[in-house]
Design a protein around this motif. Structure first.
Motif, PDB file in Angstrom:
ATOM      1  N   CYS A  68      -1.265  61.700  66.487  1.00 46.41           N
ATOM      2  CA  CYS A  68      -1.803  62.209  65.217  1.00 46.41           C
ATOM      3  C   CYS A  68      -3.325  62.325  65.259  1.00 46.41           C
ATOM      4  O   CYS A  68      -3.901  63.315  64.773  1.00 46.41           O
ATOM      5  N   VAL A  71      -4.593  65.491  67.073  1.00 46.02           N
ATOM      6  CA  VAL A  71      -4.508  66.718  66.268  1.00 46.02           C
ATOM      7  C   VAL A  71      -5.523  66.680  65.129  1.00 46.02           C
ATOM      8  O   VAL A  71      -6.135  67.715  64.796  1.00 46.02           O
ATOM      9  N   TYR A  75      -8.133  69.650  64.705  1.00 43.24           N
ATOM     10  CA  TYR A  75      -7.996  70.580  63.582  1.00 43.24           C
ATOM     11  C   TYR A  75      -8.985  70.292  62.458  1.00 43.24           C
ATOM     12  O   TYR A  75      -9.368  71.196  61.731  1.00 43.24           O
ATOM     13  N   THR A  77     -10.063  67.802  58.875  1.00 46.26           N
ATOM     14  CA  THR A  77      -9.412  67.375  57.638  1.00 46.26           C
ATOM     15  C   THR A  77     -10.048  68.074  56.439  1.00 46.26           C
ATOM     16  O   THR A  77     -10.975  68.874  56.575  1.00 46.26           O
ATOM     17  N   HIS A  94      -5.220  76.375  57.045  1.00 43.19           N
ATOM     18  CA  HIS A  94      -3.905  75.909  57.511  1.00 43.19           C
ATOM     19  C   HIS A  94      -4.050  74.744  58.499  1.00 43.19           C
ATOM     20  O   HIS A  94      -3.302  73.744  58.418  1.00 43.19           O
ATOM     21  N   ARG A  95      -4.976  74.868  59.410  1.00 45.66           N
ATOM     22  CA  ARG A  95      -5.172  73.810  60.403  1.00 45.66           C
ATOM     23  C   ARG A  95      -5.670  72.511  59.749  1.00 45.66           C
ATOM     24  O   ARG A  95      -5.205  71.420  60.081  1.00 45.66           O
ATOM     25  N   SER A  97      -5.200  71.627  56.702  1.00 48.43           N
ATOM     26  CA  SER A  97      -4.116  71.071  55.886  1.00 48.43           C
ATOM     27  C   SER A  97      -3.183  70.212  56.750  1.00 48.43           C
ATOM     28  O   SER A  97      -2.745  69.129  56.327  1.00 48.43           O
ATOM     29  N   ILE A  98      -2.890  70.698  57.964  1.00 46.99           N
ATOM     30  CA  ILE A  98      -2.057  69.907  58.889  1.00 46.99           C
ATOM     31  C   ILE A  98      -2.777  68.623  59.283  1.00 46.99           C
ATOM     32  O   ILE A  98      -2.177  67.526  59.305  1.00 46.99           O
ATOM     33  N   GLY A 101      -2.661  66.020  56.447  1.00 46.74           N
ATOM     34  CA  GLY A 101      -1.363  65.348  56.332  1.00 46.74           C
ATOM     35  C   GLY A 101      -1.139  64.326  57.430  1.00 46.74           C
ATOM     36  O   GLY A 101      -0.570  63.244  57.192  1.00 46.74           O
ATOM     37  N   LEU A 102      -1.605  64.636  58.664  1.00 49.21           N
ATOM     38  CA  LEU A 102      -1.461  63.679  59.762  1.00 49.21           C
ATOM     39  C   LEU A 102      -2.377  62.481  59.588  1.00 49.21           C
ATOM     40  O   LEU A 102      -2.079  61.394  60.103  1.00 49.21           O
ATOM     41  N   TRP A 170      -3.123  66.731  51.359  1.00 48.75           N
ATOM     42  CA  TRP A 170      -3.382  67.756  52.378  1.00 48.75           C
ATOM     43  C   TRP A 170      -3.886  69.073  51.771  1.00 48.75           C
ATOM     44  O   TRP A 170      -3.823  70.110  52.410  1.00 48.75           O
TER      45      TRP A 170
END
Length: 465
Positions: A68, A71, A75, A77, A94-95, A97-98, A101-102, A170
């Protein structure tokens, strides 16, 4: 300094690369420490104990968190502030957001790794107090266990209950607010709970050590050994203000979380690895040729004709032996403590554990292998002996005879000669005119006949005499 602050400014990925490398290095180093523990334990006793398996389980959340983190740092936050005039593209939103969440998921895996390592130490303490036999330590242990469970739940709740609505964790645009992107509540809760549990694990074994019957220097060493948990308290205390000073920047937060995991791994495994390095603690008995183990069981061996119980050091036997001067280094799986004025735990899985008793000269007497006295007395003494599991040992000698050839001088074994033919049966001679043959029936009949003149014949006994 306020708890919630504006988001930090956008930084390029190049500034987060050192954090990513350090996190991976820490993860690999923690894995090596746990692998050395597992390998050392298996080499010494050829099996893994319960706390070793628990320590291996900590690798699962450790690597899940690292995946996690990789990423997240790649990506980004939602805890970032763009300069004026710049906007995120749809791909960047989008990146991020992922990544956001991680981050939430990694904040759950991070305490899970630390609490599993804490439970490794707690499991060791549970076997330690089992060996002491004092009931008051059980209540303290129960309190520590309940504290670990409650604090872990508190950390998880603080991670999930800080932001409302839940999907704002996210959310990138519009700005969800500092409660949803900085995670200050989880940061503070984690610091308090981690510090509290580390202090419990440091204070808990101190009364047991001080009440033991070991040397003062040894007590001081053991107290310092268990006080390594204070290093985790120092790291956790320093991490909170450092993260708040940088407005919750994710790179700084990840770096100090990784350092805290490394310190927790070292603290949980130092005691075991130290015993491996010093070659102390519980280990399997190895077979050493020529080594004679003196039995201290106090069993009477006179009834067995000089036989005594002996320790069979065959490598197939899973014999766990603990040394008397190694308390605090290790406790065996059944809870036997070495040293501290307590009895040494010896666990054997062989019913034929025997050792030859030493002669007065200090060497094992070979005559003790053969029971004294007659065979009948020796067998009765062995059958009536109070020794359990003792097997009589009989020394046998194999002799080979070689005959030297007189002609050639070469040694060869004797060849059996053919048997002689049987003698013919004795023939009975018949009577003749000049006399009678011995053994003839006719002779006996003539002797029994009456003599002339009324005289009686002599008895057969007289003839035989």
């Amino acid at each position: 300094m306020t708890l919630y602050t504006p988001a930090p400014l956008l930084r390029p990925f190049g500034e987060d690369k050192p954090t990513l490398l350090v996190s991976w290095w820490i993860t690999i180093f923690a894995t090596i420490i746990i692998a050395l523990r597992l390998a050392g334990r298996y080499v010494r006793v050829e099996k893994l104990w319960a706390e070793d398996k628990v320590a291996a389980c900590s690798l699962i959340p450790l690597y899940m968190r690292m995946a996690c983190v990789h990423v997240v740092l790649l990506y980004g936050t939602n805890n970032v502030q763009l300069p004026r005039g710049l906007q995120f593209t749809r791909e960047e939103i989008h990146r991020r957001s992922i990544g956001s969440g991680l981050v939430l998921f990694s904040r759950i895996l991070y305490p899970a790794t630390l609490w599993i390592l804490k439970y490794v130490s707690l499991h060791f303490f549970s076997r330690l107090i089992k060996a002491t036999g004092k009931r008051r330590y059980y209540y303290t242990l129960m309190f520590v266990r309940v504290s670990l469970g409650i604090t872990f739940l508190a950390v998880i709740i603080s991670n999930l209950a800080e932001c409302r609505p839940f999907h704002a964790y996210w959310q990138v645009t519009p700005d969800p607010g500092p409660q949803c992107r900085q995670g200050v509540a989880s940061l503070l809760t984690m610091a308090v709970c981690n510090t509290f549990t580390d202090l419990l694990l440091v204070v808990f074994p101190v009364p047991i050590i001080l009440s033991s019957k070991i040397k003062t220097s040894r007590k001081a060493f053991l107290v310092l050994l268990f006080s390594l948990g204070l290093s985790a308290v120092i790291v956790s205390s320093y991490r909170v203000p450092k993260v708040l000073d940088e407005n919750g920047y994710q790179g700084t937060r990840t770096t100090w979380a990784s350092i805290e995991i490394l310190v927790g791994t070292i603290v949980a495994n130092t005691q075991v690895l130290g015993s491996f390095i010093r070659d102390t603690g519980v280990k399997k008995a190895r077979f050493r040729p020529g080594y004679e183990h003196n039995s201290h069981s106090g069993t009477n061996s006179k009834g067995a004709g000089g036989l005594s119980s002996f320790q069979n050091n065959n490598t197939n036997n899973m014999t766990l032996m603990s040394h008397k001067d190694n308390w605090g280094d290790e406790v065996d799986e059944r809870g036997g403590v070495t040293g501290m004025g307590m009895s040494t735990t010896i666990k054997a899985q062989s019913s034929m554990d025997t050792d030859f008793s030493k002669s007065p000269s200090g060497r094992a007497s070979e005559d003790s292998l053969i029971p004294k006295g007659s065979h009948h007395h020796s067998s009765n003494s062995l059958s009536q002996s109070n020794l359990s599991g003792v097997t009589a040992v009989v020394r046998t000698t194999r002799i080979e005879v070689t005959v030297e050839d007189a002609d050639t001088g070469s040694g060869r074994q004797m060849t059996p000669t053919p048997p002689k033919p049987p003698k013919p049966p004795m023939q009975v001679r018949s009577a003749s005119v000049r006399g009678t043959g011995r053994g003839s029936t006719k002779v006996l009949q003539q002797v029994d006949a009456p003599l002339p003149g009324g005289l009686s014949p002599p008895s057969r006994g007289g003839l035989n005499s």
